[in-house]
Design an enzyme around this catalytic site. Sequence first.
Site, short mmCIF file in Angstrom:
data_model
loop_
_atom_site.label_atom_id
_atom_site.label_comp_id
_atom_site.label_asym_id
_atom_site.label_seq_id
_atom_site.Cartn_x
_atom_site.Cartn_y
_atom_site.Cartn_z
N GLU A 186 30.67 -1.19 88.00
CA GLU A 186 29.26 -0.97 88.33
C GLU A 186 28.46 -2.24 88.04
OE1 GLU A 186 27.62 2.45 86.39
OE2 GLU A 186 29.31 3.73 86.93
N ASP A 245 35.34 7.41 85.95
CA ASP A 245 34.93 7.70 84.58
C ASP A 245 34.09 8.98 84.51
OD1 ASP A 245 32.62 6.69 85.73
OD2 ASP A 245 32.30 5.12 84.23
N SER A 246 33.86 9.59 85.68
CA SER A 246 33.29 10.93 85.72
C SER A 246 34.19 11.93 85.01
CB SER A 246 33.07 11.37 87.17
OG SER A 246 34.23 11.14 87.96
N GLU A 250 25.59 4.38 95.59
CA GLU A 250 25.29 5.71 95.05
C GLU A 250 23.80 5.98 95.03
OE1 GLU A 250 26.32 8.74 91.36
OE2 GLU A 250 27.36 6.83 91.52
N ASP A 258 38.08 3.30 87.60
CA ASP A 258 36.80 2.87 87.05
C ASP A 258 37.00 2.10 85.76
OD1 ASP A 258 34.79 3.59 88.80
OD2 ASP A 258 34.49 5.58 87.93
N LYS A 268 37.27 -0.55 89.73
CA LYS A 268 35.89 -0.49 90.23
C LYS A 268 34.94 -0.78 89.07
CE LYS A 268 33.88 3.52 91.44
NZ LYS A 268 32.74 3.64 90.51
#
Length: 262
Positions: A113, A42-43, A180, A81, A111
């Site tokens: 978070e 999602d960057s 991270e 993401d 993925k």
Amino acid sequence: MLKINEIIQKKGKEKIIMLTAYEYLTAKYLEQAGVDIILVGDSSGMVFSGHKDTLPVTVDDMIYHTKAVMRGAKETPVIVDMPFMSYQVSVEEAKKNAGKILKETGAAGVKMEGGVEICEQVRALLKTGIPVMGHTGMQPQMTRKYGGYPVIGKNELERKQLIENCKALEEAGVFAIVLEKVKAEVAKEITEFLKIPTIGIGSGPFCDGQVLVTHDLLGAFLDFKPKFVKQYEKIGWRSIKAIKKFIDEVKKKKFPGKNYYF
């Protein structure tokens, strides 16, 4: 194509390489170079779309980028993401959105978070047959809460919370965890007690693998450079230089020369 269980088996034997792609060309480059995993991050919200953080990215955005990546990466597992608020709301939302992503793209997994608070979602996705990669430490989707992008694990409380989150994620069934901006000694401790691989970004050399944003390591993203990024190229400035040369040659009537038209 590398299977999820083969990624797990690399732990302690061979470093795992994961890099990001948001479109066809980069995916082809990464596959030909030989990366183990391609992450549709999602960057993309920052690198591709120019947002100040990842929060505006939608499920449909991720599907669009992943479809393009899948056309370029035929043999490399692609992980996607789950964007902000696509899984945090409820287990049902997580199942619906992750299922939509995999069904429409053919990706290998997703993925997410978080830590203890997302384990119910992780278990639910696994029951539906969707592999999940975890992501803890500094979580970019929490940047508004953090007020920035802090290093995690600087004190004993943070260390204990990280360990608790990683143990919970492993027990829930994730096949790997991205760490991270975790203090290196804490990342080392976590890597040693987990049976699944850790993939570090800004978390030192002791993780089982490493991930970076491809545009960062190539020097293509010019807005800023995180401390943990080593630039292996200067593609951004080299591209600007090449474009300036083109502009100059057109204005001076050097291009197109006789070899470049019919």
